[in-house]
Design an enzyme around this catalytic site. Structure first.
Site, PDB file in Angstrom:
ATOM      1  N   HIS A  41      -8.041   0.687   0.564  1.00 52.93           N
ATOM      2  CA  HIS A  41      -6.582   0.743   0.627  1.00 52.93           C
ATOM      3  C   HIS A  41      -6.005   1.141  -0.728  1.00 52.93           C
ATOM      4  O   HIS A  41      -6.465   0.692  -1.766  1.00 52.93           O
ATOM      5  CB  HIS A  41      -6.042  -0.624   1.041  1.00 52.93           C
ATOM      6  CG  HIS A  41      -4.569  -0.747   0.986  1.00 52.93           C
ATOM      7  ND1 HIS A  41      -3.734   0.012   1.771  1.00 52.93           N
ATOM      8  CD2 HIS A  41      -3.769  -1.511   0.222  1.00 52.93           C
ATOM      9  CE1 HIS A  41      -2.484  -0.303   1.499  1.00 52.93           C
ATOM     10  NE2 HIS A  41      -2.480  -1.222   0.561  1.00 52.93           N
ATOM     11  N   GLU A  45      -7.427   6.759   1.222  1.00 59.32           N
ATOM     12  CA  GLU A  45      -6.013   6.623   1.549  1.00 59.32           C
ATOM     13  C   GLU A  45      -5.240   6.984   0.286  1.00 59.32           C
ATOM     14  O   GLU A  45      -5.516   6.452  -0.783  1.00 59.32           O
ATOM     15  CB  GLU A  45      -5.699   5.187   1.958  1.00 59.32           C
ATOM     16  CG  GLU A  45      -4.231   4.969   2.207  1.00 59.32           C
ATOM     17  CD  GLU A  45      -3.874   3.516   2.419  1.00 59.32           C
ATOM     18  OE1 GLU A  45      -3.087   3.250   3.330  1.00 59.32           O
ATOM     19  OE2 GLU A  45      -4.383   2.661   1.676  1.00 59.32           O
TER      20      GLU A  45
END
Length: 127
Positions: free
Chosen positions: A29, A49
């Site tokens: 993340h 990401e």
């Protein structure tokens, strides 16, 4: 599996290695220069990401807002990492200020405490 911020690169490596042993992919993340290196090292991290932090989401901007002027940025969906030591980025000292000033004596005292702490800790393998 989408882990959040881990305690350290070592902890993140453990998570990714455990996931690999179960044929599970991991997409860290909030990827940036730190997780990019993790993704290059493990085949079960197939993508990153990228948080688009530009106000109108119309351009790719630095994740750390200029703190690392040479921070690698994605281009056409890919990223290349610099071939330099560490994470390969340079810290910009411009605008950095210590919130609480320290005297040279306080700096020396902290340095000695850190050195002693480092000497008392044994290196451990991450797995």
């Amino acid at each position: 599996m989408l882990p959040g911020w881990e305690a350290s690169q070592s902890q993140a490596r453990k998570v990714v290695a455990m996931a690999a042993s179960h044929d599970t992919i991991v997409i860290p993340h909030g990827s940036s220069v730190y997780s990019y290196h993790l993704q290059y090292a493990f085949p079960n991290c197939p993508m990153a990401e990228f948080l688009n932090l530009s106000p109108k989401a119309d351009r790719v901007t630095q994740y750390f807002g200029g703190l690392f002027p040479d921070e690698p940025l994605p281009s056409n969906g890919f990223i290349d990492l610099p071939n330099r030591p560490g994470f390969g980025v340079t810290l910009s000292h411009e605008g950095l200020v210590r919130p609480h000033p320290r005297s040279p004596q306080q700096v020396e005292k902290q340095f000695e405490a850190n050195k002693l702490s480092y000497q008392n800790n044994c290196a451990k393998l991450p797995f």
